[in-house]
Design a protein around this motif. Structure first.
Motif, mmCIF file in Angstrom:
data_model
loop_
_atom_site.group_PDB
_atom_site.id
_atom_site.type_symbol
_atom_site.label_atom_id
_atom_site.label_comp_id
_atom_site.label_asym_id
_atom_site.label_seq_id
_atom_site.Cartn_x
_atom_site.Cartn_y
_atom_site.Cartn_z
ATOM 1 N N LEU A 38 8.611 -12.604 6.477
ATOM 2 C CA LEU A 38 9.632 -12.499 5.446
ATOM 3 C C LEU A 38 9.061 -11.665 4.304
ATOM 4 O O LEU A 38 8.197 -12.135 3.568
ATOM 5 C CB LEU A 38 10.024 -13.888 4.933
ATOM 6 N N PRO A 39 9.486 -10.419 4.157
ATOM 7 C CA PRO A 39 8.923 -9.586 3.092
ATOM 8 C C PRO A 39 9.359 -10.072 1.717
ATOM 9 O O PRO A 39 10.504 -10.464 1.518
ATOM 10 C CB PRO A 39 9.482 -8.194 3.392
ATOM 11 N N GLY A 40 8.417 -10.066 0.789
ATOM 12 C CA GLY A 40 8.724 -10.407 -0.597
ATOM 13 C C GLY A 40 9.412 -9.237 -1.270
ATOM 14 O O GLY A 40 9.194 -8.077 -0.919
ATOM 15 N N VAL A 41 10.237 -9.521 -2.248
ATOM 16 C CA VAL A 41 10.998 -8.480 -2.926
ATOM 17 C C VAL A 41 10.072 -7.430 -3.543
ATOM 18 O O VAL A 41 10.397 -6.243 -3.586
ATOM 19 C CB VAL A 41 11.979 -9.075 -3.960
ATOM 20 N N ALA A 42 8.895 -7.835 -3.981
ATOM 21 C CA ALA A 42 7.962 -6.889 -4.597
ATOM 22 C C ALA A 42 7.361 -5.927 -3.577
ATOM 23 O O ALA A 42 6.852 -4.881 -3.958
ATOM 24 C CB ALA A 42 6.847 -7.635 -5.316
ATOM 25 N N SER A 43 7.413 -6.267 -2.290
ATOM 26 C CA SER A 43 6.801 -5.398 -1.278
ATOM 27 C C SER A 43 7.749 -4.337 -0.744
ATOM 28 O O SER A 43 7.313 -3.361 -0.149
ATOM 29 C CB SER A 43 6.272 -6.231 -0.114
ATOM 30 N N GLY A 96 9.546 -1.169 -0.405
ATOM 31 C CA GLY A 96 9.389 0.161 -0.969
ATOM 32 C C GLY A 96 8.091 0.359 -1.731
ATOM 33 O O GLY A 96 7.932 1.349 -2.428
ATOM 34 N N THR A 97 7.174 -0.559 -1.610
ATOM 35 C CA THR A 97 5.909 -0.463 -2.327
ATOM 36 C C THR A 97 4.838 0.111 -1.409
ATOM 37 O O THR A 97 4.699 -0.312 -0.278
ATOM 38 C CB THR A 97 5.462 -1.860 -2.817
ATOM 39 N N THR A 98 4.092 1.074 -1.905
ATOM 40 C CA THR A 98 2.995 1.643 -1.141
ATOM 41 C C THR A 98 1.699 0.926 -1.490
ATOM 42 O O THR A 98 1.632 0.197 -2.484
ATOM 43 C CB THR A 98 2.815 3.145 -1.447
ATOM 44 N N HIS A 99 0.669 1.146 -0.698
ATOM 45 C CA HIS A 99 -0.648 0.564 -0.980
ATOM 46 C C HIS A 99 -1.144 1.026 -2.346
ATOM 47 O O HIS A 99 -1.684 0.251 -3.110
ATOM 48 C CB HIS A 99 -1.650 0.959 0.099
ATOM 49 N N GLN A 100 -0.909 2.296 -2.669
ATOM 50 C CA GLN A 100 -1.338 2.832 -3.956
ATOM 51 C C GLN A 100 -0.618 2.113 -5.103
ATOM 52 O O GLN A 100 -1.225 1.790 -6.120
ATOM 53 C CB GLN A 100 -1.092 4.330 -4.021
ATOM 54 N N ASP A 101 0.688 1.840 -4.940
ATOM 55 C CA ASP A 101 1.422 1.115 -5.958
ATOM 56 C C ASP A 101 0.831 -0.283 -6.147
ATOM 57 O O ASP A 101 0.677 -0.769 -7.261
ATOM 58 C CB ASP A 101 2.898 0.945 -5.562
#
Length: 117
Positions: free
Chosen positions: A100-105, A107-112
């Motif tokens: 279950l992906p969290g909302v913060a993850s 579209g987030t990249t490793h760099q972000d």
């Protein structure tokens, strides 16, 4: 690939006193031997709050493909480079049931993620 098909390996590594930073450096240097394997989905190194304890999580496309890697010369060379730092530990394996992906993850990249730390 659906997340349900992920085979996960978790290692607990106990590192000899005073060798944490050197272990981290060598782990990063030899990490390519794992993450460049065609069946590897990624690998994480985490430092526990317990002194000298690290957890390594590695995801694979299947248990069969992980076991091929685990018995390979490539893996043996990888382990030999890390062995001098290790004083103990254990390994467990599991199949990811669901994710279950969290909302913060989203579209987030490793760099972000790194810059948010």
């Amino acid at each position: 690939m659906a997340q349900e098909n992920v085979f996960r390996v978790m290692l607990r590594m106990e590192i000899k006193p005073g060798l944490d930073k050197e272990f981290e450096r060598v782990w990063c240097e030899v990490g390519d031997s794992v993450v460049t394997h065609p069946a590897n989905l990624g690998q994480w190194l985490s430092h526990s709050e317990d002194e000298g304890v690290y957890y390594i999580v590695s995801d694979w496309v299947s248990e069969e493909r992980f076991r091929e890697f685990e018995t390979s010369d490539r893996h043996l060379r990888h382990r030999e480079k890390l062995h001098p730092y290790r004083s103990g530990g254990w390994m467990t394996t599991m199949n990811v049931v669901t994710f279950l992906p969290g909302v913060a993850s989203v579209g987030t990249t490793h760099q972000d993620w790194e810059s948010a730390r």
